[in-house]
Design an enzyme around this catalytic site. Structure first.
Site, PDB file in Angstrom:
ATOM      1  N   GLU A 128      -7.678   4.655  11.738  1.00 24.52           N
ATOM      2  CA  GLU A 128      -6.470   4.188  13.066  1.00 24.52           C
ATOM      3  C   GLU A 128      -5.822   6.014  13.714  1.00 24.52           C
ATOM      4  OE1 GLU A 128      -1.980   4.126  11.020  1.00 24.52           O
ATOM      5  OE2 GLU A 128      -3.184   4.076   8.990  1.00 24.52           O
TER       6      GLU A 128
ATOM      7  N   ASP B  43       1.105  -1.080  -0.119  1.00 24.70           N
ATOM      8  CA  ASP B  43       0.183   0.202  -0.242  1.00 24.70           C
ATOM      9  C   ASP B  43       1.052   1.037  -0.252  1.00 24.70           C
ATOM     10  OD1 ASP B  43      -0.255   1.087   2.798  1.00 24.70           O
ATOM     11  OD2 ASP B  43       0.297  -1.341   3.397  1.00 24.70           O
TER      12      ASP B  43
END
Length: 247
Positions: free
Chosen positions: A138, A51
């Protein structure tokens, strides 16, 4: 007796010196990404991927795709207004390789879920073969020390997920650290595929994870941004299961 003591003392000193060198070497190789603590635990997972975001800078996707990876998730948006400056180039060039490609959104605790979904949808045009979208949940800034209340976050996250799924016709994945999973995701979003981050151990099977980010200090060729490392991930199943899932 003194000679024997000196001999044992010298031997112990040598062992301690060797242990010190080995420890320093291990810390160095782990910190700089030459050795991954989880590396041996990923051997059973044949499907690997990355990613990326603007932190990797300009990416040579042909070089990156020539290495042992099968997919790439590319950061598209964050919050209600931010668009990653490299997204358009990254997704266009990544699609010209053999990689399966998807896009992800970094979820903000500071803006409504619907406006965040609108930002993602406006930025990410659906394309043939696109992997299911991902939302990254997150902590950032001081949020870990002062986490927003779950009863405030969950409705906004659900609104985001519903809006995105309606547009793309694919159930989004949720990327989470253990901390954010425990506080916001656990027992609330069990119907969504999970992408878990754990750079020290293999996630428990009870999590029923789909992707696992096993290191944030990967060293691959093909990029030269401010960030010298790249996130490495594995898919939970076989190659055949990956092909079925990705379709």
């Amino acid at each position: 007796m003194k000679a024997r003591w000196k001999k044992y003392s010298a031997l112990a000193g040598g062992i301690l010196a060797l242990l010190f060198v080995l420890t320093v070497t291990l810390v160095y190789t782990v910190y700089y990404g030459y050795f991954h603590v989880n590396g041996f635990r990923t051997a059973k997972y044949p499907v690997r991927g990355v990613d990326v975001s603007h932190y990797q800078g300009k990416i040579d996707w042909n070089v990156l795709a020539s290495q042992d990876i099968s997919f790439a998730y590319i950061k598209a948006t964050e919050g209600s207004t931010y668009v990653d400056e490299q997204f358009a180039d990254n997704v266009r060039e990544a699609r010209q390789t053999r990689l399966r490609v998807g896009a992800y959104h970094f979820f903000s605790f500071d803006s409504p879920g619907l406006t965040q979904a609108a930002n993602f949808v406006e930025t990410v045009e659906d394309f043939e073969g696109m992997l299911p979208p991902v939302v990254d949940v997150e902590f950032y800034g001081n949020k870990e020390a002062n986490p927003p209340a779950p009863e405030e976050v969950r409705p906004q996250l659900q609104a985001y997920l519903d809006a995105v799924e309606e547009v793309y016709g694919k159930r989004p994945l949720i990327y989470a650290t253990y901390e954010s999973w425990e506080l916001y995701i656990k027992d609330q979003f069990e119907n969504y595929p999970l992408w878990i981050r754990d750079i020290w151990n293999r996630p428990e099977n009870s999590l029923n994870w789909t992707f696992w980010q096993y290191t944030n200090r990967g060293r691959l060729k093909g990029f030269s941004g401010d960030e010298p490392y790249i996130d490495l991930n594995v898919f939970s199943g076989t190659v055949e299961e990956w092909e079925q899932w990705a379709r």
